[in-house]
Design an enzyme around this catalytic site. Structure first.
Site, PDB file in Angstrom:
ATOM      1  N   ASP A  71       0.860  -1.192   0.000  1.00 56.08           N
ATOM      2  CA  ASP A  71       0.000   0.000   0.000  1.00 56.08           C
ATOM      3  C   ASP A  71       0.895   1.240   0.000  1.00 56.08           C
ATOM      4  O   ASP A  71       1.803   1.335   0.823  1.00 56.08           O
ATOM      5  CB  ASP A  71      -0.938   0.007   1.224  1.00 56.08           C
ATOM      6  CG  ASP A  71      -2.172   0.869   0.987  1.00 56.08           C
ATOM      7  OD1 ASP A  71      -2.028   1.977   0.445  1.00 56.08           O
ATOM      8  OD2 ASP A  71      -3.277   0.422   1.342  1.00 56.08           O
ATOM      9  N   LYS A  95       0.468   3.071   5.224  1.00 55.68           N
ATOM     10  CA  LYS A  95      -0.477   2.040   5.661  1.00 55.68           C
ATOM     11  C   LYS A  95       0.142   0.640   5.744  1.00 55.68           C
ATOM     12  O   LYS A  95      -0.193  -0.132   6.643  1.00 55.68           O
ATOM     13  CB  LYS A  95      -1.695   2.001   4.732  1.00 55.68           C
ATOM     14  CG  LYS A  95      -2.635   3.164   4.927  1.00 55.68           C
ATOM     15  CD  LYS A  95      -3.916   2.971   4.124  1.00 55.68           C
ATOM     16  CE  LYS A  95      -4.827   4.183   4.332  1.00 55.68           C
ATOM     17  NZ  LYS A  95      -6.069   4.064   3.532  1.00 55.68           N
ATOM     18  N   ASP A 139      -8.937  -0.295  -3.800  1.00 58.21           N
ATOM     19  CA  ASP A 139     -10.170   0.489  -3.830  1.00 58.21           C
ATOM     20  C   ASP A 139     -10.458   1.057  -5.208  1.00 58.21           C
ATOM     21  O   ASP A 139     -11.218   2.011  -5.335  1.00 58.21           O
ATOM     22  CB  ASP A 139     -10.105   1.613  -2.786  1.00 58.21           C
ATOM     23  CG  ASP A 139      -8.973   2.589  -3.089  1.00 58.21           C
ATOM     24  OD1 ASP A 139      -8.227   2.355  -4.061  1.00 58.21           O
ATOM     25  OD2 ASP A 139      -8.841   3.588  -2.366  1.00 58.21           O
ATOM     26  N   ASN A 140      -9.853   0.497  -6.240  1.00 57.24           N
ATOM     27  CA  ASN A 140     -10.176   1.035  -7.566  1.00 57.24           C
ATOM     28  C   ASN A 140     -10.144  -0.038  -8.650  1.00 57.24           C
ATOM     29  O   ASN A 140      -9.453  -1.041  -8.564  1.00 57.24           O
ATOM     30  CB  ASN A 140      -9.260   2.208  -7.917  1.00 57.24           C
ATOM     31  CG  ASN A 140      -7.861   1.759  -8.233  1.00 57.24           C
ATOM     32  OD1 ASN A 140      -7.557   1.423  -9.364  1.00 57.24           O
ATOM     33  ND2 ASN A 140      -7.005   1.713  -7.211  1.00 57.24           N
ATOM     34  N   ALA A 142      -9.207   0.003 -11.908  1.00 56.00           N
ATOM     35  CA  ALA A 142      -8.038  -0.213 -12.763  1.00 56.00           C
ATOM     36  C   ALA A 142      -7.053  -1.171 -12.098  1.00 56.00           C
ATOM     37  O   ALA A 142      -6.517  -2.083 -12.737  1.00 56.00           O
ATOM     38  CB  ALA A 142      -7.359   1.121 -13.060  1.00 56.00           C
ATOM     39  N   CYS A 185     -13.971 -11.599 -16.891  1.00 54.42           N
ATOM     40  CA  CYS A 185     -15.176 -12.295 -17.370  1.00 54.42           C
ATOM     41  C   CYS A 185     -16.414 -11.735 -16.666  1.00 54.42           C
ATOM     42  O   CYS A 185     -17.505 -11.710 -17.224  1.00 54.42           O
ATOM     43  CB  CYS A 185     -15.104 -13.789 -17.064  1.00 54.42           C
ATOM     44  SG  CYS A 185     -13.775 -14.671 -17.876  1.00 54.42           S
ATOM     45  N   CYS A 198     -14.616   5.140  -1.233  1.00 53.57           N
ATOM     46  CA  CYS A 198     -15.243   5.496   0.037  1.00 53.57           C
ATOM     47  C   CYS A 198     -15.152   6.990   0.297  1.00 53.57           C
ATOM     48  O   CYS A 198     -16.026   7.581   0.926  1.00 53.57           O
ATOM     49  CB  CYS A 198     -14.559   4.757   1.176  1.00 53.57           C
ATOM     50  SG  CYS A 198     -14.599   2.989   0.965  1.00 53.57           S
ATOM     51  N   CYS A 258      -8.455 -14.237 -19.993  1.00 57.49           N
ATOM     52  CA  CYS A 258      -8.324 -15.670 -19.700  1.00 57.49           C
ATOM     53  C   CYS A 258      -8.899 -16.553 -20.793  1.00 57.49           C
ATOM     54  O   CYS A 258      -8.734 -17.776 -20.745  1.00 57.49           O
ATOM     55  CB  CYS A 258      -8.985 -16.005 -18.372  1.00 57.49           C
ATOM     56  SG  CYS A 258     -10.792 -16.016 -18.466  1.00 57.49           S
TER      57      CYS A 258
HETATM   58 ZN   LIG Z   1     -11.632 -13.946 -18.092  1.00 55.27          ZN
END
Ligand SMILES: [Zn+2]
Length: 263
Positions: A71, A95, A139-140, A142, A185, A198, A258
């Protein structure tokens, strides 16, 4: 040169460990074999916030051999409402470092690696490859996709969780299992699910505890091969009305991460 942890060497449980983890060992489904698996495992926890706090605390208390916590963020006063691994004394500290401080007081017998960085690209791949399982507590959106790509590429199981406002969700991805779906997926990168941190929307504090504890449980189960995990099942919790529901999902054969590239 940046530090990169490696998988841990096989160790057997000594008398102190047998006593310490006896309430797990007493469970027929775990026993010495299950605890030995935990005591030899390396878990990568990405994010030491609301979800990462309970995840790291439960994994450390369960005796996971090596915990790598990543973090790059700093503890803020507004975090203390829900990020229970941090204390007032750690406001202003990194953190991952703050989490390591708390975890080392909880369990001095395990190896805790705090990385104050935002791992991306090759670095992320390197960290994921070194771990037996990854717990995504970021928390995101990307970063979740980046972690997923690294886990699929290295065939590393991934426990994913999210919580915002009163809504939480979790699931497990395991690309070691033939035909198992991945994060992409379930949530495509151009989908509706934009970031809802948050900081903008608020979050009900015990919700992150519940989802994080469930993520820790899934991680331990995957490491021990115990029971049925949440592969292909998304659990959704509405803390407003105290309702859990489950959504099943399958691999997308055209998934760019995948799926079969020739499909
Ligand atoms: Zn996949």
């Amino acid at each position: 040169m940046t530090f990169c942890p490696t998988r841990t060497a096989k160790i057997d449980l000594d008398d102190a460990a047998l006593l310490r983890y006896s309430r797990h060992i007493l469970l027929d489904e775990i026993g010495i074999e299950g605890q030995t698996a935990l005591s030899n495992a390396h878990v990568l926890v990405i994010g030491a916030g609301g979800l990462g706090s309970p995840v790291a605390l439960y994994l450390a208390s369960a005796g996971i051999a090596t915990l790598t916590i990543v973090d790059d963020d700093v503890v803020d006063l507004t975090n203390l409402q829900r990020q229970i691994i941090h204390t007032e004394a750690s406001v202003g500290s990194n953190k991952a470092e703050s989490a390591k401080h708390s975890l080392s007081q909880l369990n001095s017998q395990i190896n805790i690696i705090a990385l104050a960085e935002r791992a991306t690209g090759e670095r992320l791949l390197e960290l994921v490859r070194a771990a037996d399982i990854v717990v995504d507590c970021c928390d995101n959106f990307a970063t979740r996709h980046a972690i997923n790509r690294a886990c699929v590429a290295t065939k590393t199981p991934l426990v994913s969780g999210a919580a915002v406002r009163f809504d939480g969700q979790l699931t497990v991805f395991d690309s070691r299992v033939a035909g198992a779906p991945c994060y992409h997926c379930l949530f495509s990168e151009d989908g509706e699910d934009s970031d809802s941190p948050c900081a903008t929307f608020g979050v009900f504090a015990p919700l992150v505890g519940m989802i994080g504890a469930a993520q820790a449980a899934e991680a331990l189960k995957v490491l021990m091969g115990l029971g049925e995990t949440l592969i292909g099942r998304l659990q959704l919790f509405d803390a407003r009305n105290s309702r859990w529901r489950e959504m099943k999902y399958k691999q997308d054969p055209h998934c760019p991460v995948c799926g079969d590239a020739d499909a």
